[in-house]
Design an enzyme around this catalytic site. Structure first.
Site, short mmCIF file in Angstrom:
data_model
loop_
_atom_site.label_atom_id
_atom_site.label_comp_id
_atom_site.label_asym_id
_atom_site.label_seq_id
_atom_site.Cartn_x
_atom_site.Cartn_y
_atom_site.Cartn_z
N LYS A 23 0.84 -1.21 0.00
CA LYS A 23 0.00 0.00 0.00
C LYS A 23 0.87 1.26 0.00
O LYS A 23 0.67 2.17 -0.80
CB LYS A 23 -0.91 0.01 1.24
CG LYS A 23 -1.55 1.37 1.51
CD LYS A 23 -2.38 1.37 2.78
CE LYS A 23 -1.62 1.60 4.06
NZ LYS A 23 -1.34 3.01 4.40
N ASN A 24 1.85 1.29 0.91
CA ASN A 24 2.62 2.52 1.08
C ASN A 24 3.60 2.78 -0.06
O ASN A 24 4.25 3.82 -0.11
CB ASN A 24 3.34 2.51 2.43
CG ASN A 24 2.35 2.71 3.57
OD1 ASN A 24 1.20 3.09 3.34
ND2 ASN A 24 2.78 2.44 4.79
N ARG A 95 -3.80 10.98 4.20
CA ARG A 95 -2.62 11.82 4.28
C ARG A 95 -1.65 11.63 3.12
O ARG A 95 -1.05 12.57 2.64
CB ARG A 95 -1.91 11.42 5.57
CG ARG A 95 -1.50 12.50 6.45
CD ARG A 95 -0.61 11.90 7.50
NE ARG A 95 0.75 12.31 7.23
CZ ARG A 95 1.22 13.50 7.51
NH1 ARG A 95 0.46 14.39 8.08
NH2 ARG A 95 2.47 13.80 7.24
N CYS A 119 -3.75 13.30 12.39
CA CYS A 119 -4.67 12.17 12.30
C CYS A 119 -4.65 11.46 13.63
O CYS A 119 -3.96 11.89 14.56
CB CYS A 119 -4.30 11.25 11.15
SG CYS A 119 -2.83 10.31 11.45
N ARG A 124 1.63 14.65 12.86
CA ARG A 124 2.08 14.36 11.49
C ARG A 124 2.20 15.62 10.64
O ARG A 124 1.45 15.84 9.69
CB ARG A 124 1.17 13.31 10.86
CG ARG A 124 1.10 12.06 11.68
CD ARG A 124 0.36 10.94 11.01
NE ARG A 124 1.11 10.30 9.94
CZ ARG A 124 0.62 9.33 9.20
NH1 ARG A 124 -0.59 8.92 9.38
NH2 ARG A 124 1.35 8.77 8.26
N ASP A 127 6.08 20.02 7.54
CA ASP A 127 7.05 21.12 7.41
C ASP A 127 8.29 20.72 6.59
O ASP A 127 8.81 21.52 5.81
CB ASP A 127 7.45 21.65 8.80
CG ASP A 127 7.85 20.56 9.77
OD1 ASP A 127 7.35 19.43 9.63
OD2 ASP A 127 8.67 20.83 10.68
N ASP A 310 4.68 0.48 12.06
CA ASP A 310 3.41 -0.06 11.56
C ASP A 310 3.15 -1.49 12.05
O ASP A 310 2.05 -2.00 11.87
CB ASP A 310 3.39 -0.03 10.02
CG ASP A 310 3.41 1.39 9.48
OD1 ASP A 310 3.12 2.33 10.24
OD2 ASP A 310 3.75 1.57 8.29
N ARG A 402 -8.65 0.09 4.88
CA ARG A 402 -7.75 1.04 4.20
C ARG A 402 -6.46 0.35 3.78
O ARG A 402 -5.81 0.79 2.83
CB ARG A 402 -7.40 2.21 5.13
CG ARG A 402 -8.59 3.06 5.48
CD ARG A 402 -8.14 4.23 6.27
NE ARG A 402 -7.14 4.97 5.52
CZ ARG A 402 -6.63 6.12 5.87
NH1 ARG A 402 -7.03 6.68 6.99
NH2 ARG A 402 -5.74 6.73 5.15
N1 EPU Z 1 7.42 14.50 10.38
C1 EPU Z 1 7.55 15.85 10.69
N2 EPU Z 1 7.52 16.75 9.66
C2 EPU Z 1 7.35 16.37 8.36
C3 EPU Z 1 7.22 15.00 8.05
C4 EPU Z 1 7.25 14.08 9.09
O1 EPU Z 1 7.69 16.23 11.85
O2 EPU Z 1 7.32 17.25 7.48
C5 EPU Z 1 7.42 13.52 11.46
C6 EPU Z 1 6.05 12.85 11.60
O3 EPU Z 1 5.17 13.62 12.39
C7 EPU Z 1 6.41 11.52 12.22
C8 EPU Z 1 7.80 11.21 11.64
O4 EPU Z 1 8.28 12.46 11.11
O5 EPU Z 1 6.51 11.65 13.61
C9 EPU Z 1 7.85 10.18 10.56
O6 EPU Z 1 6.88 10.47 9.60
P1 EPU Z 1 7.07 10.10 8.05
O7 EPU Z 1 7.01 11.34 7.27
O8 EPU Z 1 8.24 9.20 7.89
O9 EPU Z 1 5.74 9.24 7.80
P2 EPU Z 1 4.73 9.33 6.59
O10 EPU Z 1 5.44 9.45 5.33
O11 EPU Z 1 3.67 10.30 6.91
C10 EPU Z 1 4.74 6.74 6.13
C11 EPU Z 1 3.71 5.65 6.10
C12 EPU Z 1 3.21 5.35 7.49
C13 EPU Z 1 4.40 4.94 8.35
C14 EPU Z 1 5.50 6.03 8.31
C15 EPU Z 1 6.75 5.62 9.04
C16 EPU Z 1 2.67 6.01 3.96
C17 EPU Z 1 1.45 6.34 3.20
N3 EPU Z 1 2.58 6.07 5.29
O12 EPU Z 1 4.07 7.88 6.69
O13 EPU Z 1 2.31 4.25 7.39
O14 EPU Z 1 3.99 4.74 9.68
O15 EPU Z 1 5.84 6.32 6.94
O16 EPU Z 1 7.25 4.43 8.56
O17 EPU Z 1 3.68 5.67 3.38
C18 EPU Z 1 0.45 2.93 7.93
O18 EPU Z 1 0.62 2.31 6.87
O19 EPU Z 1 -0.34 2.53 8.84
C19 EPU Z 1 1.19 4.17 8.16
C20 EPU Z 1 0.81 5.08 9.05
#
Ligand code: EPU
Length: 424
Positions: A23-24, A95, A119, A124, A127, A310, A402
């Site tokens: 999915k991701n 997201r 969420c 999340r 920035d 996850d 989802r």
């Molecule tokens: N973060 C910031 N600022 C940013 C971006 C991220 O502070 O601009 C923080 C987030 O708040 C979080 C951390 O950095 O605390 C890591 O977030 P990341 O950006 O790596 O996560 P994401 O890209 O939003 C993806 C997966 C998530 C998975 C995370 C970590 C997708 C669609 N989602 O999220 O998957 O938990 O990476 O591996 O790829 C799930 O599948 O259930 C899921 C939540």
């Protein structure tokens, strides 16, 4: 229609299960299709609510999307992009659709994308995404909950993230493919899904190097360098880990097919340490089994290659009946212990202190009515229901749908006593 699962626990899962596309990963590959003026075909696309949302985002931009359920493939024709707006109604539902920002900047040099907001599992922020795009030359302003971005040109630059964010790494990769010169992303996320996106882009004609390490270099290419492709998504390591957990949790024995075992090394090692048996059968299959009570372990969730956040809730379900005390530290999200209150209702002994959970193994969970608050918390409650004595009802199933295709069907095929129903 509000759907629920009814689980009669205690049945050892046995047999084989095949894992679908990640999915991701697929969500980002879908966004990346708009970089090329033409048709892209992606295989191994799971039929999930989140995939439908991304297809709606792409359709909203003017792309033509055709999903083939039998073939598990999708064809996207993005010859004509007629809109640069990703609306709040869609982005707020998922997201990951924020990733369209980088893709639109590459293709159109302008974009209007709703801010996703927080969420259930945490704030999340986005920035890093915005700062990264600004470094490449985008002007970004926030108005009425939307990011309004434009750039006369994008210029390759050095971008260093404070922490390795998956989404920000992907957004910058997408935005840099057609930029002038080279972009260097330091402290980049190293997840297998990042490598999949890089491979997809390179197959399409981009020049992305170093994906899977902490430094990714994207050498910009001209738009006419990109071409139509066919591509197969990598297997879903989190879905695989979920079935491994369910089989082990019920003291069963089963084969997980269509996986890349190397993507699960950290998780597998922890399960082995707990006392599970895991055998590599061939490069894409593993056999997992468990006969005895597991031993408790401690772990901290970390970006890849560390323990995946996850799968944290799944491991917590296992620890509820393991021998001893286990401590989980959730280091990525501030609110990812939503399953705890429900596991307590099933008889678990868990003490939560901020981002730490201390789990004292009990002999047996008992069935209860519980509710999924988010995707992974919901999946862990299904695993707990399969382990428990008696009947468990898991409500708010839409969260689980989802990210898990045919979850109940696949568990039933493994012998799980589980049915989907609705009160309506
Ligand atoms: N973060 C910031 N600022 C940013 C971006 C991220 O502070 O601009 C923080 C987030 O708040 C979080 C951390 O950095 O605390 C890591 O977030 P990341 O950006 O790596 O996560 P994401 O890209 O939003 C993806 C997966 C998530 C998975 C995370 C970590 C997708 C669609 N989602 O999220 O998957 O938990 O990476 O591996 O790829 C799930 O599948 O259930 C899921 C939540």
């Amino acid at each position: 229609m509000v759907e629920k699962l009814k689980i009669q626990g205690g049945e050892a899962l046995k047999g084989e299960v095949s894992v679908g596309g990640a999915k991701n990963s697929v969500l980002k590959l879908l966004a990346a299709t708009i970089l090329v003026k033409g048709s892209t075909k992606i295989y191994n696309v799971p039929h999930l609510t989140d995939v439908d949302i991304m297809l709606n985002v792409l359709s909203g931009l003017g792309a033509q999307c055709v999903y083939n359920k039998e073939e598990k493939s999708v064809v996207i024709n993005s010859e004509n992009i007629t809109s640069i707006t990703a609306r709040y109604e869609l982005v707020s539902k998922m997201r990951a659709s924020f990733i369209i920002l980088g893709a639109l900047m590459s293709r159109c040099r302008e974009a209007i994308v709703a801010l996703p907001g927080g969420c259930a599992i945490g704030e999340r922020r986005v920035d890093f995404h915005i700062k990264g795009l600004e470094t490449l030359g985008c002007e970004c302003k926030i108005e009425d909950g939307y990011v309004i971005a434009n750039a006369s040109k994008l210029i390759g630059s050095l971008i260093c993230f404070d922490i390795p964010s998956v989404g920000a790494t992907e957004n910058i990769m997408l935005a840099s493919v057609l930029a002038e010169g080279s972009t260097r992303i330091q402290n980049a996320a190293q997840e297998p899904e990042i490598i999949d996106l890089a491979n997809f882009l390179n197959t399409m004609g981009a020049d992305v190097n170093g994906a899977g390490t902490s430094e990714i270099i994207i050498n910009g290419v001209k738009p006419d360098h990109l071409h139509s492709i066919e591509y197969t998504t990598i297997p879903d390591r989190i879905e695989a880990g979920t079935y491994m957990t369910a089989i082990i949790a019920t003291k069963g024995k089963g084969i997980i097919r269509n996986i890349y075992p190397a993507h699960l090394t950290f998780f597998t090692n922890k399960l082995l340490k707990m006392g599970a048996n895991i055998k590599l059968l061939d490069p894409t299959s593993m056999e997992v089994s468990c006969k005895n009570r597991l031993n408790s372990i401690n772990f901290i969730t970390q970006p890849y290659p560390g323990f995946p956040t996850d799968l944290q809730s799944m491991a917590m379900a296992l620890l509820t009946t393991s021998n001893g005390v286990g401590i989980i530290t959730e280091s990525l999200y501030e609110n990812r212990f939503m399953q705890v209150q429900h596991l307590l209702r099933m008889g678990a002994d868990i003490h939560q202190d901020r981002n730490h959970a201390i789990i004292k193994g009990v002999r047996r969970l008992t069935g209860a009515t519980v509710a999924a608050s988010d995707l992974r918390a919901g999946a862990s409650l299904v695993v707990a229901g399969l382990m428990a004595n008696g009947t468990t009802i898991v409500e708010n199933l839409h969260h689980v749908d989802r990210g898990y295709e045919k979850f109940d069907e696949k568990l039933r095929a493994l012998g799980g006593n589980i049915i989907r129903y609705s009160d309506d």
